[in-house]
Scaffold this active site. Structure first.
Site, mmCIF file in Angstrom:
data_model
loop_
_atom_site.group_PDB
_atom_site.id
_atom_site.type_symbol
_atom_site.label_atom_id
_atom_site.label_comp_id
_atom_site.label_asym_id
_atom_site.label_seq_id
_atom_site.Cartn_x
_atom_site.Cartn_y
_atom_site.Cartn_z
ATOM 1 N N ASP A 408 -7.788 32.093 59.166
ATOM 2 C CA ASP A 408 -6.752 31.070 59.372
ATOM 3 C C ASP A 408 -6.082 31.280 60.735
ATOM 4 O OD1 ASP A 408 -4.976 29.015 58.836
ATOM 5 O OD2 ASP A 408 -3.619 30.267 57.658
ATOM 6 N N GLU A 411 -6.619 28.672 65.856
ATOM 7 C CA GLU A 411 -6.737 27.668 66.941
ATOM 8 C C GLU A 411 -6.679 28.319 68.325
ATOM 9 O OE1 GLU A 411 -4.631 27.480 64.309
ATOM 10 O OE2 GLU A 411 -6.061 26.227 63.227
ATOM 11 N N ASP A 482 -3.142 22.083 56.959
ATOM 12 C CA ASP A 482 -1.913 21.871 56.194
ATOM 13 C C ASP A 482 -1.621 20.393 55.967
ATOM 14 O OD1 ASP A 482 -1.807 24.556 56.199
ATOM 15 O OD2 ASP A 482 -0.207 24.720 57.690
HETATM 16 C C1 GLC Z 1 -1.155 28.279 57.350
HETATM 17 C C2 GLC Z 1 -2.371 27.874 56.550
HETATM 18 C C3 GLC Z 1 -2.028 27.861 55.085
HETATM 19 C C4 GLC Z 1 -1.517 29.235 54.662
HETATM 20 C C5 GLC Z 1 -0.329 29.637 55.517
HETATM 21 C C6 GLC Z 1 0.133 31.060 55.251
HETATM 22 O O1 GLC Z 1 -0.161 27.337 57.230
HETATM 23 O O2 GLC Z 1 -2.866 26.634 56.970
HETATM 24 O O3 GLC Z 1 -3.155 27.492 54.326
HETATM 25 O O4 GLC Z 1 -1.155 29.205 53.322
HETATM 26 O O5 GLC Z 1 -0.683 29.540 56.898
HETATM 27 O O6 GLC Z 1 -0.856 31.979 55.531
#
Ligand code: GLC
Length: 770
Positions: A408, A411, A482
């Site tokens: 995650d 980017e 998100d």
């Molecule tokens: C980002 C991710 C989300 C995750 C959060 C905390 O917002 O897109 O899926 O739950 O980070 O790690």
């Protein structure tokens, strides 16, 4: 322009056209694929296209007064002395024709005082992007009927015509709306249908780039980039499917997933703060007889959000805990973010520092920005050694029992302003900057993680990523980031996943129920219905919002949710077959109707229906309060899954869709494998399979292997050909028998009876029971 210097050279499928000291190189990859390249002195390494894809191709090059003409069996490319490019298909239909006129900017000629006035109420005034004006652009004519698809995860509708988009990966927490030009992924593949003829243009340039697809003007569309070489591929073929297959030929297909990866997954930011909470969730799934394959562990399982650590104050024995869950049929997928906490007592940070593995400022110091762990350094994933290092550390999680890894914030997301373009990174073995490497940051992180898992386990890796570039599909499934618990995000999930599928990402999904904002029972129910065939099937929500597990809204929601999870499991063998086909054809599993019916103009803008493979059509409710809808059925005969009623296509029908219904139609004369509604997908082979006949006669090829490792590549798989003729004659042929877990019993459900087959060990074939 003098034409005297207008000439070409032709060597080994490379045609270099020169005019007035400028040149364009055309590389013939295969009859349907021609690469166009102009050297701007930038890196030529491709992160999307790995290995040489060139095949021996018959072609001809000629020149007349105005053009150099390159011709293969599928494409004709005409280049003029200004190095403008026109492309025609095998029958001479225009596909891509250079636009000669000037660009017409959308009128933003308001003076700065008025801009200030508008902004004072909080309105945005778009700034004209000067960089894109000064670098290169590719400007092509737009026909009145021309439609566009692809481009990855962009917001809005299936058909991209009339909008503009950027390729620059961002973390976007605001509600994603159709005017946003970019989200988490940059996948610069554009598919077009011009006068009914399909083509593709894949712009393989990782720098920031833009598409204006008829927003500025109805006369042209334009691709422009801020930097990099001009480097694009023209894709041709007789059908849109051919063109999509060209794209995955270049950038790769999604590898066959493990079978459990097609099952249901539950997630929520916050579960992994406490093992008791995790157990409670698993208990509830068992108590309510809801299938579950995996729970995702968000950032809370780590020690102060330090990657490759496990907080043993919360989890005294992580391995023991994960093993106990696995015994109950549930896998754990922990998250990893790229940011490595700046902490002198933290070995991963120390190691990265010592080895020079982090991105740097221009002055050579380590670049630091803030993410979840606080001040953090960012691994330089463009360096193969860094990828290996990261991959090796993945073993820490795998040894604890992790069944995959969620990548995650890649980017990369940064909390204290954007990472500057001049941050120093590595492009394989060359020094580079964030300006070039930003859009492949997530790609390289996913690739490192995939290879780490593959090396450590030998199983088909499960990686899920938020950021991606073209080609990331070879290494990771993706989710759309998100989203929010909003009806328009449920609506958008269909075109978004369909375009991701066309863009190579056959294995993708949205956060079911919505990530941010509070869901409602109705929205959650309609979401699990609409997402029923979403390849990645995960409910995920944010820390601060209302819970959205299937049981929180009472019995009705729970019962409907369970009913659809069970239906999903019946379809898993079909989905697995679709994935097997995808590895061979490059065509997506979940797909827009336009892919299967490109000549049917009605489906070119279809945002609220989709297909699964060639034979399943889904028309979910995506409007609050709606309990009936028009369903467009394309040509042919269609059978409603729940009622068995047959409908003729090329028309709309009205479907009554109360809250517990999902309109699914099966194309007449289809045989469909029908799996069992189990609560966990077993690693052991199924002993029984059922095939259901829809219509009167059909043949179906079904694939089976162990669903876990790569032995199928050595021939350890079974292929069954099941056929039913109109007079009710039913046969099963074991076409390929390489996997010892063949079904012992196969039932074929005809309209009036069930024919049962048993596997006969002696003959190695299936025999119908008398
Ligand atoms: C980002 C991710 C989300 C995750 C959060 C905390 O917002 O897109 O899926 O739950 O980070 O790690």
């Amino acid at each position: 322009m003098t034409t005297s210097s207008f000439e070409f050279t032709d060597k080994n499928q490379q045609v270099e056209v020169t005019s007035a000291n400028k040149s364009l190189t055309f590389s013939i990859v295969k009859p349907e694929i021609i690469q166009v390249f102009q050297d701007y002195g930038k890196s030529t390494h491709s992160y999307a296209v790995e290995g040489d894809k060139t095949v021996d191709t018959k072609y001809a090059v000629s020149k007349d007064a105005d053009h150099v003409i390159i011709k293969t069996d599928a494409l004709t490319v005409k280049v003029d002395a200004d190095l403008h490019v026109d492309v025609y298909d095998q029958d001479n239909h225009p596909l891509v024709i250079h636009y000669d006129g000037q660009r017409e900017s959308i009128n933003q000629n308001i003076d700065s005082a008025h801009k200030k006035i508008v902004r004072s109420e909080g309105h945005e005034v778009a700034t004209v992007d000067e960089a894109s004006k000064t670098y290169y652009e590719v400007l092509n004519q737009l026909d009145d009927d021309e439609q566009f698809y692809g481009l990855g995860d962009k917001t809005g509708f299936l058909n991209k015509r009339g909008y503009e988009y950027d390729n620059w990966n961002v973390d976007e927490p605001r509600p994603h709306i159709e005017s946003f030009t970019h989200l988490y992924k940059s996948i610069p593949i554009l598919f077009g249908i011009k006068q009914g003829h399909p083509y593709g243009l894949f712009f393989d340039n990782t720098y920031r780039s833009h598409f204006d697809l008829g927003k500025e003007s109805a006369k042209y569309y334009v691709y422009s980039a801020d930097d990099g070489n001009l480097n694009y591929y023209i894709l041709g073929g007789r059908t849109l499917k051919d063109v999509v297959a060209d794209y995955t030929y270049l950038t790769g297909v999604v590898p066959l997933p493990q079978r459990w990866m097609l099952g249901y997954q539950q997630s929520r930011w916050g579960y992994s703060m406490d093992p008791k909470r995790v157990e409670e969730i698993v208990d509830k799934f068992e108590q309510y007889h809801l299938p579950l394959e995996a729970i995702h562990f968000d950032i809370d399982y780590m020690k102060g959000y330090r990657v490759f650590t496990w907080d043993t104050d919360k989890f005294a024995d992580p391995k023991g805990f994960l093993t106990s869950l696995r015994k109950r049929g549930v896998r754990v997928i922990p998250i990893l973010d790229p940011g490595v906490k700046q902490d002198d007592d933290y070995d991963i940070y120390q190691e990265g520092l010592k080895k020079g593995y982090f991105a740097k400022n221009k002055d050579g110091s380590v670049y630091i920005n803030r993410v979840w762990p606080g001040k953090s350094a960012f691994p330089d994933f463009g360096n193969p050694d860094v990828r290996k290092w990261w991959g090796k550390h993945c073993k820490f999680l795998l040894d604890k029992g992790a069944a995959g890894i969620w990548t995650d914030m890649n980017e990369p997301a940064t909390f204290d302003g954007d990472m500057p373009d001049d941050v120093v990174m590595t492009d394989e073995d060359q020094p580079s900057t964030a300006k070039m490497m930003h859009n492949v940051y997530g790609h390289n992180m996913a690739k490192a993680t995939y290879n780490g898992i593959k090396d450590a386990t030998g199983k088909r890796p499960y990686v899920i990523t938020r950021a991606a570039y073209a080609g990331t599909q070879k290494y990771s499934t993706a989710w759309t980031g998100d989203n929010q618990s909003l009806w328009h995000h449920l609506q958008m999930s269909i075109p978004q996943l369909c375009n991701l599928g066309l863009s190579g990402f056959s294995y993708a999904g949205t956060d079911i129920g919505g990530f941010s904002a509070d869901t409602t029972p109705e929205l959650l129910t309609r979401w699990i219905e609409a997402a029923l065939f979403s390849p990645l099937f995960r409910n995920h929500s944010a820390l601060q919002v209302r819970n959205q597990e299937p049981w929180v809204f009472g019995k009705q929601t729970l019962d409907i949710y369970r009913k659809f999870l069970n239906l999903r499991y019946h379809f898993i063998p079909y989905l697995y077959d679709c994935f097997k086909n995808e590895t061979e054809t490059g065509l997506p599993v979940m797909r827009p109707l336009v892919l299967n019916y490109p000549d049917d103009e009605t489906v070119r803008n279809m945002n609220d229906e989709y297909m699964v493979g060639d034979n399943v059509l889904v028309a979910p409710i995506v409007q609050q309060g709606q309990t009936a809808r028009a369903v467009y059925l394309p040509e042919g005969e269609w059978i409603a899954l729940d009622s068995g009623v047959q409908h003729s296509g090329r028309t709309n029908i009205l479907a009554n869709v109360p809250i517990d219904k999902l309109p699914v139609f099966i194309k007449k004369d289809t045989l469909m494998p029908w799996g069992q509604a189990v609560e966990h997908i077993s690693d052991k082979p199924d002993t029984k399979m059922t095939f259901r006949l829809f219509g009167n006669a059909a043949t179906y090829t079904h694939y089976q292997d162990d669903g876990i490792d790569f032995n199928y590549q050595k021939g350890e798989y079974n292929q069954y050909v099941v056929s039913v003729t109109a007079d009710g004659n039913c046969q099963i042929k074991l076409d390929h028998h390489g996997y010892a877990g063949q079904y012992q019993t196969i039932d074929v459900q005809l309209n009036d009876r069930v024919v049962e087959f048993k596997f006969d060990d002696k003959s190695g074939s299936y025999v119908a029971a008398k």
